[in-house]
Design a protein around this motif. Structure first.
Motif, mmCIF file in Angstrom:
data_model
loop_
_atom_site.group_PDB
_atom_site.id
_atom_site.type_symbol
_atom_site.label_atom_id
_atom_site.label_comp_id
_atom_site.label_asym_id
_atom_site.label_seq_id
_atom_site.Cartn_x
_atom_site.Cartn_y
_atom_site.Cartn_z
ATOM 1 N N GLY A 132 -11.080 9.944 -14.151
ATOM 2 C CA GLY A 132 -11.502 11.270 -13.700
ATOM 3 C C GLY A 132 -10.566 12.395 -14.103
ATOM 4 O O GLY A 132 -10.951 13.568 -14.065
ATOM 5 N N THR A 133 -9.348 12.067 -14.519
ATOM 6 C CA THR A 133 -8.405 13.108 -14.941
ATOM 7 C C THR A 133 -8.738 13.657 -16.320
ATOM 8 O O THR A 133 -8.236 14.704 -16.707
ATOM 9 C CB THR A 133 -6.965 12.556 -14.993
ATOM 10 O OG1 THR A 133 -6.893 11.558 -16.018
ATOM 11 C CG2 THR A 133 -6.530 11.988 -13.656
ATOM 12 N N ARG A 135 -10.413 4.594 -20.547
ATOM 13 C CA ARG A 135 -10.894 3.368 -19.909
ATOM 14 C C ARG A 135 -9.774 2.806 -19.042
ATOM 15 O O ARG A 135 -8.600 2.941 -19.401
ATOM 16 C CB ARG A 135 -11.296 2.324 -20.952
ATOM 17 C CG ARG A 135 -12.316 2.855 -21.948
ATOM 18 C CD ARG A 135 -12.897 1.822 -22.856
ATOM 19 N NE ARG A 135 -11.926 1.156 -23.724
ATOM 20 C CZ ARG A 135 -12.219 0.122 -24.487
ATOM 21 N NH1 ARG A 135 -13.439 -0.378 -24.496
ATOM 22 N NH2 ARG A 135 -11.304 -0.435 -25.255
ATOM 23 N N ALA A 136 -10.161 2.165 -17.937
ATOM 24 C CA ALA A 136 -9.128 1.654 -17.045
ATOM 25 C C ALA A 136 -9.621 0.477 -16.229
ATOM 26 O O ALA A 136 -10.822 0.311 -16.016
ATOM 27 C CB ALA A 136 -8.659 2.764 -16.100
ATOM 28 N N ALA A 137 -8.658 -0.318 -15.773
ATOM 29 C CA ALA A 137 -8.928 -1.424 -14.855
ATOM 30 C C ALA A 137 -7.714 -1.602 -13.955
ATOM 31 O O ALA A 137 -6.598 -1.215 -14.316
ATOM 32 C CB ALA A 137 -9.209 -2.710 -15.621
ATOM 33 N N ILE A 138 -7.954 -2.173 -12.798
ATOM 34 C CA ILE A 138 -6.868 -2.578 -11.909
ATOM 35 C C ILE A 138 -7.003 -4.076 -11.719
ATOM 36 O O ILE A 138 -8.055 -4.568 -11.282
ATOM 37 C CB ILE A 138 -6.922 -1.846 -10.554
ATOM 38 C CG1 ILE A 138 -6.834 -0.331 -10.755
ATOM 39 C CG2 ILE A 138 -5.807 -2.344 -9.641
ATOM 40 C CD1 ILE A 138 -6.998 0.485 -9.481
ATOM 41 N N LEU A 139 -5.951 -4.803 -12.101
ATOM 42 C CA LEU A 139 -5.935 -6.254 -11.990
ATOM 43 C C LEU A 139 -4.972 -6.669 -10.887
ATOM 44 O O LEU A 139 -3.887 -6.090 -10.764
ATOM 45 C CB LEU A 139 -5.467 -6.896 -13.304
ATOM 46 C CG LEU A 139 -6.200 -6.527 -14.588
ATOM 47 C CD1 LEU A 139 -5.576 -7.261 -15.771
ATOM 48 C CD2 LEU A 139 -7.671 -6.852 -14.473
ATOM 49 N N VAL A 197 -0.112 10.352 -15.777
ATOM 50 C CA VAL A 197 -1.225 10.067 -14.871
ATOM 51 C C VAL A 197 -1.088 8.654 -14.285
ATOM 52 O O VAL A 197 -1.197 8.450 -13.074
ATOM 53 C CB VAL A 197 -2.582 10.209 -15.613
ATOM 54 C CG1 VAL A 197 -3.727 9.629 -14.799
ATOM 55 C CG2 VAL A 197 -2.847 11.666 -15.955
ATOM 56 N N VAL A 198 -0.833 7.679 -15.142
ATOM 57 C CA VAL A 198 -0.785 6.283 -14.711
ATOM 58 C C VAL A 198 0.454 6.015 -13.853
ATOM 59 O O VAL A 198 0.361 5.381 -12.794
ATOM 60 C CB VAL A 198 -0.834 5.334 -15.926
ATOM 61 C CG1 VAL A 198 -0.817 3.880 -15.474
ATOM 62 C CG2 VAL A 198 -2.081 5.608 -16.765
ATOM 63 N N GLU A 199 1.597 6.506 -14.286
ATOM 64 C CA GLU A 199 2.832 6.281 -13.529
ATOM 65 C C GLU A 199 2.766 6.953 -12.159
ATOM 66 O O GLU A 199 3.289 6.416 -11.176
ATOM 67 C CB GLU A 199 4.048 6.788 -14.318
ATOM 68 C CG GLU A 199 4.324 6.042 -15.602
ATOM 69 C CD GLU A 199 5.098 4.733 -15.432
ATOM 70 O OE1 GLU A 199 5.393 4.338 -14.293
ATOM 71 O OE2 GLU A 199 5.401 4.116 -16.463
#
Length: 126
Positions: free
Chosen positions: A13-14, A19-23, A113-115
Motif C-alpha cells: 500500500g505504500t 510484492r510481499a509476503a510474511i512467513l 518501508v520494510v525495516e
C-alpha cells in the motif's frame, strides 16, 4: 490488525513495494500479496537464509521463481538485486518480511518501508 492488512497497507500500500509476503519462522505463509507465490523450497530457503548469511551472500536468493543477486546478508536482513528491481527480506522475532520492489523505486526507499514495519513487529514481540 491482520497479517494480510500489514502486507496490503504497510508494505504494498505504500507504493514502494511491488510484492510481499510474511512467513512464519516456524513455517507457513501468514499473508501474501495477490499472485505472489513462494514455493515450499523458496520459503524454507528464505527462513534459513538468516542462519547462514555467508551462503546466502554467495548463492543469492530465489523468490517466486526469480533469482536475486545478494548485495548484503546478515542474521537480520537480506538485500538483493535483479536488474533495476530488488528484494528486501527482514527477520523479526517470529516472522520474515519478504518483499520485492520494482523500478523506479530505489533500494533505500523500499528498505525504509520494510525495516520500519519490522521494527514495529519486533516492538510487539512478533
Amino acid at each position: 490488525m491482520s497479517w494480510q492488512a500489514y502486507v496490503d497497507t504497510n508494505l504494498v500500500g505504500t507504493g514502494k513495494i511491488a510484492r510481499a509476503a510474511i512467513l512464519g519462522l516456524q513455517g507457513g505463509v501468514w499473508a501474501t500479496s495477490a499472485g505472489y507465490n513462494l514455493s515450499p523450497e523458496e520459503q524454507k530457503a528464505v527462513v534459513t537464509a538468516f542462519t547462514n548469511p555467508s551462503q546466502t551472500q554467495s548463492h543469492g536468493i530465489k523468490l517466486a521463481g526469480q533469482k536475486f543477486f545478494t548485495l548484503q546478508a546478515s542474521e537480520q536482513h537480506v538485500y538483493g538485486k535483479k536488474g533495476p528491481d530488488g528484494c528486501v527480506l527482514v527477520k523479526t522475532n517470529q516472522a520474515v518480511l519478504v518483499t520485492e520492489y520494482a523500478a523506479p523505486t530505489q533500494a533505500g526507499e523500499a528498505t525504509t518501508v520494510v525495516e520500519r514495519l519490522a521494527d514495529y513487529l519486533k516492538s510487539v514481540n512478533y
